[in-house]
Design a protein around this motif. Structure first.
Motif, mmCIF file in Angstrom:
data_model
loop_
_atom_site.group_PDB
_atom_site.id
_atom_site.type_symbol
_atom_site.label_atom_id
_atom_site.label_comp_id
_atom_site.label_asym_id
_atom_site.label_seq_id
_atom_site.Cartn_x
_atom_site.Cartn_y
_atom_site.Cartn_z
ATOM 1 N N ILE A 57 55.930 50.622 27.963
ATOM 2 C CA ILE A 57 55.873 50.412 29.414
ATOM 3 C C ILE A 57 54.775 49.382 29.653
ATOM 4 O O ILE A 57 53.620 49.597 29.273
ATOM 5 N N GLU A 58 55.164 48.249 30.220
ATOM 6 C CA GLU A 58 54.217 47.164 30.494
ATOM 7 C C GLU A 58 53.821 47.230 31.961
ATOM 8 O O GLU A 58 54.659 47.033 32.839
ATOM 9 N N GLY A 59 52.548 47.479 32.229
ATOM 10 C CA GLY A 59 52.052 47.459 33.604
ATOM 11 C C GLY A 59 51.419 46.108 33.869
ATOM 12 O O GLY A 59 50.534 45.682 33.129
ATOM 13 N N ASP A 60 51.910 45.426 34.883
ATOM 14 C CA ASP A 60 51.380 44.099 35.172
ATOM 15 C C ASP A 60 51.404 43.913 36.670
ATOM 16 O O ASP A 60 52.306 44.421 37.338
ATOM 17 N N ILE A 61 50.447 43.199 37.199
ATOM 18 C CA ILE A 61 50.407 43.061 38.655
ATOM 19 C C ILE A 61 51.628 42.300 39.148
ATOM 20 O O ILE A 61 52.336 42.740 40.037
ATOM 21 N N GLY A 85 48.687 46.214 42.961
ATOM 22 C CA GLY A 85 47.985 47.453 42.599
ATOM 23 C C GLY A 85 47.181 47.257 41.313
ATOM 24 O O GLY A 85 47.633 46.585 40.394
ATOM 25 N N CYS A 86 45.992 47.867 41.265
ATOM 26 C CA CYS A 86 45.089 47.583 40.147
ATOM 27 C C CYS A 86 45.209 48.617 39.024
ATOM 28 O O CYS A 86 44.416 48.610 38.092
ATOM 29 N N VAL A 113 47.391 48.078 33.708
ATOM 30 C CA VAL A 113 46.912 46.848 34.342
ATOM 31 C C VAL A 113 45.476 46.591 33.867
ATOM 32 O O VAL A 113 44.690 47.521 33.741
ATOM 33 N N GLY A 114 45.150 45.327 33.592
ATOM 34 C CA GLY A 114 43.806 44.994 33.112
ATOM 35 C C GLY A 114 42.741 45.342 34.145
ATOM 36 O O GLY A 114 42.670 44.728 35.213
ATOM 37 N N ASN A 115 41.935 46.348 33.819
ATOM 38 C CA ASN A 115 40.943 46.859 34.771
ATOM 39 C C ASN A 115 40.185 47.976 34.048
ATOM 40 O O ASN A 115 40.810 48.890 33.500
ATOM 41 N N LEU A 116 38.882 47.909 34.056
ATOM 42 C CA LEU A 116 38.094 48.885 33.300
ATOM 43 C C LEU A 116 37.749 50.131 34.121
ATOM 44 O O LEU A 116 37.176 51.079 33.602
ATOM 45 N N VAL A 117 38.099 50.121 35.407
ATOM 46 C CA VAL A 117 37.646 51.217 36.272
ATOM 47 C C VAL A 117 38.811 52.108 36.728
ATOM 48 O O VAL A 117 38.943 53.250 36.288
ATOM 49 N N CYS A 118 39.657 51.583 37.633
ATOM 50 C CA CYS A 118 40.658 52.441 38.291
ATOM 51 C C CYS A 118 41.628 53.134 37.336
ATOM 52 O O CYS A 118 41.924 54.322 37.531
ATOM 53 N N PRO A 119 42.164 52.445 36.311
ATOM 54 C CA PRO A 119 43.171 53.123 35.485
ATOM 55 C C PRO A 119 42.659 54.415 34.856
ATOM 56 O O PRO A 119 43.435 55.346 34.630
ATOM 57 N N SER A 120 41.358 54.502 34.611
ATOM 58 C CA SER A 120 40.870 55.717 33.946
ATOM 59 C C SER A 120 40.872 56.931 34.881
ATOM 60 O O SER A 120 40.780 58.067 34.447
ATOM 61 N N GLN A 121 41.021 56.681 36.190
ATOM 62 C CA GLN A 121 41.044 57.807 37.138
ATOM 63 C C GLN A 121 42.430 58.421 37.284
ATOM 64 O O GLN A 121 42.570 59.503 37.843
ATOM 65 N N PHE A 122 43.453 57.704 36.816
ATOM 66 C CA PHE A 122 44.825 58.155 37.067
ATOM 67 C C PHE A 122 45.502 58.638 35.795
ATOM 68 O O PHE A 122 45.814 57.856 34.903
#
Ligand SMILES: Nc1nc2c(ncn2[C@@H]2O[C@H](COP(=O)(O)OP(=O)(O)OP(=O)(O)O)[C@@H](O)[C@H]2O)c(=O)[nH]1
Ligand SMILES: [Mg+2]
Length: 215
Positions: A57-61, A85-86, A113-122
């Motif tokens: 599964i590729e997540g991309d903006i 979405g980030c 999605v490339g992001n060091l913060v939000c993805p870890s919350q979900f």
């Protein structure tokens, strides 16, 4: 925010139940933009594609560029464009799960999605998160963005080939990791040059096999 996270958690639990029934391992790969998630997938698919049945599964903006990079492996790939979405959430994962024939898969790698913060919350319903971080970002990233490094089952420190050209200090990085999460493996890799990949392939292969053989 609380409501959003609660709803996300409920759907993530459903996804996890479904994947467990089908004995499909799901790995949620998280890093800041450009740390090397897609390159890691290219190397990992190159090695494991003949040994395991893999879906992506590729997540991309907005683009399909990463999905296209993986097309050469002829495996099922589903692209999720978050349209700004980030991060991915469990609803988007749940919606695309039926694009896969789960009984024909051993593992799904999710590139978040490339992001060091939000993805870890979900929570996506994954079995575990992988933290990818590259030496070019500086040795202080685990200390400054600890959540991902606390939650991850393993850390992949990529681009070790660039260390001579940066002020990255392995000792600082390792000391901070010890404080944040001393119980997880940290793999030192260069996904372009090939350093450390053997140990990573061995570790991830064991996780996939373990999940397939679960009662
Ligand atoms: N020197 C060096 N470059 C690397 C390494 N791994 C990846 N790169 C390069 O870093 C750039 C970004 O790599 P990607 O794999 O696209 O990174 P990504 O994390 O998927 O990026 P996003 O999906 O945009 O978040 C590319 O130009 C890669 O060739 C490495 O180990 N060493
Ligand atoms: Mg990518």
């Amino acid at each position: 925010m609380r409501n959003i996270l609660d709803r996300n958690q409920n759907r993530a639990n459903e996804v996890r139940r479904l994947l467990a029934e089908e004995k499909v391992l799901m790995v949620n790969i998280i890093s800041s933009p450009g740390a090397g998630k897609t390159t890691l997938l290219e190397r990992t698919l190159g090695e494991l594609n003949t040994k395991f049945r893999i879906g992506i599964i590729e997540g991309d903006i907005t683009t399909d560029r990463d999905a296209r990079r993986l097309q050469k492996f002829n495996i099922p790939i589903t692209l999720i464009n978050t349209e700004g979405g980030c991060h991915l959430d469990s609803h988007s994962i749940s919606k695309v799960l039926d694009t896969f024939s789960l009984k024909d898969l051993d593992v799904i790698f999710v590139e978040n999605v490339g992001n060091l913060v939000c993805p870890s919350q979900f929570d996506l319903g994954e079995n575990f998160k992988l933290a990818v971080v590259s030496t070019a970002e500086g040795d202080d990233k685990p200390a400054k963005y600890p959540m991902l490094f606390r939650e991850a089952r393993a850390v992949l420190l990529n681009k070790v080939d660039l260390i001579p050209y940066t002020n990255f200090r392995m000792l600082n990085f390792r000391k901070d990791m010890e404080k944040i999460n001393r119980n997880i493996p940290v793999f030192e890799l260069s996904c372009t040059r090939g350093d450390g990949l053997g140990a990573w392939f061995e570790w991830i292969s064991s996780r996939i096999t373990e999940n397939c053989n679960r009662e």
